[in-house]
Scaffold this active site. Sequence first.
Site, PDB file in Angstrom:
ATOM      1  N   ALA A 152      44.802  42.952  39.718  1.00 22.37           N
ATOM      2  CA  ALA A 152      43.499  42.875  39.043  1.00 22.37           C
ATOM      3  C   ALA A 152      42.518  42.317  40.059  1.00 22.37           C
ATOM      4  O   ALA A 152      42.722  41.215  40.580  1.00 22.37           O
ATOM      5  CB  ALA A 152      43.573  41.980  37.818  1.00 22.37           C
ATOM      6  N   GLU A 167      45.148  34.645  47.864  1.00 24.24           N
ATOM      7  CA  GLU A 167      44.775  33.346  47.332  1.00 24.24           C
ATOM      8  C   GLU A 167      43.958  32.534  48.327  1.00 24.24           C
ATOM      9  O   GLU A 167      44.072  32.730  49.543  1.00 24.24           O
ATOM     10  CB  GLU A 167      46.039  32.568  46.941  1.00 24.24           C
ATOM     11  CG  GLU A 167      46.915  33.273  45.900  1.00 24.24           C
ATOM     12  CD  GLU A 167      46.235  33.405  44.556  1.00 24.24           C
ATOM     13  OE1 GLU A 167      45.286  32.651  44.284  1.00 24.24           O
ATOM     14  OE2 GLU A 167      46.666  34.269  43.755  1.00 24.24           O
ATOM     15  N   SER A 219      51.399  36.465  42.796  1.00 25.64           N
ATOM     16  CA  SER A 219      51.025  35.053  42.753  1.00 25.64           C
ATOM     17  C   SER A 219      50.439  34.589  41.427  1.00 25.64           C
ATOM     18  O   SER A 219      50.185  33.394  41.254  1.00 25.64           O
ATOM     19  CB  SER A 219      50.023  34.744  43.878  1.00 25.64           C
ATOM     20  OG  SER A 219      48.861  35.555  43.766  1.00 25.64           O
ATOM     21  N   TYR A 223      37.635  47.018  26.063  1.00 25.60           N
ATOM     22  CA  TYR A 223      38.786  47.151  26.967  1.00 25.60           C
ATOM     23  C   TYR A 223      39.277  48.596  27.039  1.00 25.60           C
ATOM     24  O   TYR A 223      38.908  49.330  27.944  1.00 25.60           O
ATOM     25  CB  TYR A 223      39.927  46.207  26.565  1.00 25.60           C
ATOM     26  CG  TYR A 223      40.977  46.150  27.658  1.00 25.60           C
ATOM     27  CD1 TYR A 223      40.890  45.203  28.672  1.00 25.60           C
ATOM     28  CD2 TYR A 223      42.018  47.076  27.714  1.00 25.60           C
ATOM     29  CE1 TYR A 223      41.820  45.184  29.696  1.00 25.60           C
ATOM     30  CE2 TYR A 223      42.944  47.067  28.729  1.00 25.60           C
ATOM     31  CZ  TYR A 223      42.843  46.118  29.725  1.00 25.60           C
ATOM     32  OH  TYR A 223      43.761  46.119  30.747  1.00 25.60           O
TER      33      TYR A 223
END
Length: 399
Positions: free
Chosen positions: A142, A78, A53, A240
């Site tokens: 994520a 979502e 999505s 990171y």
Amino acid sequence: MPERVVSPSGRGFLLLDAHPAGCFESVAQMRAVVEARKDVPGPGPTALVIGSSAGYGLAATVAGLVRHGIRGVGIGFERPPGRRTGTAGWYRTIATDALARELDREFVFLNADAFADSTKAEVLDLVADRFGALDYLIYSVAAPRRTDPVTGTTFQSVIKPIGAAHTTKTLEFDSDGTAVLRQISVELATDQEAAATVQVMGGADWSLWVDALADRGLLRPGFRTVALSYIGSELTSAIYRSGTIGAAKQHLEVTAGRIGQRLTAVGGRALTSVNGAAVTQASMAIPGLALYLGLVHAVLGDDMQSPIEQSVRMWDQLTGAEPLDLDDEGRIRLDRWELDPSVRARVAERWESVTPGTAAELVDIEWFRTQFRRLYGFDVPGVDYSRPVETDRPWPTPR
């Protein structure tokens, strides 16, 4: 719910509402970038896209539908419309479902927690009943937290350096929209925080998905799976690649080898794909990356490859339409344009030189601002934001 005018509001890199028409148009514009292949045989391969999505998962879904005619299942997580609009991913999934129907591709979208055993059970039943088995699994997740299905322990991910605290430059926006260059310090991650981040963002859940599919006999001969990763520049490595998220990505890459051993039974393969930097909702949480992205675009302009362009290349390689572009560690490399030595040198020079007084000259601030707002459906060309829109759109139901 009556129609209303939706305007961007929020703080920092978080907007509270998404614009449905802008989200729909953004998917249409992604589709326009992709050219369908003429040599796709039959009904097209069957794929499961976990994280379909938003970000690279959305791009992989659109690219797969248009270019290679994939069928299958997409999973997103979502927020539906309520007092606020739905999330951007909610509306983009509606648009992607409409695209699949237009292309006459059977594709089912689920709004569910990909980490949950109940989601895996539902998806496995769906694959068995509708498609028989899978040819591909794209893993693009994520998340801030994950609950281990065996122990019941909930792990929280953090974005912090490992080994030492870190101070970096970053680009922020004040409440009036003015871009400001600041320095921020990020505290050192504890061992527990680093381990928890690996549990959330590493390869544990990817491995569970492949195991569950294999145990049900739902992997076709030659099955391939890829998890999306990132390396990036030395300018962002402390926070990171050498930090907690990087530790999770390294675990993801190690997991690819373990999954690959299991897939020998079906002649399959597990890979990681190192994608290039992009403005995504996930990347906006990483300190310093906004500045880095603005500098990269200032150097490269239109040569900076978008997620949809990279996803076309990924699918071509996964399907065998083009040879795999692998590095010495067996990872697909879609980021060579970003890490070209000349590009890195020019970006590094600007990074070292940028100050509050030179940021407007050295950083493509307007491009970055537009890209960030487009994550929520704003600043999309062709959309009249003065017109009221219907925000209460239902999640697509399977055909």
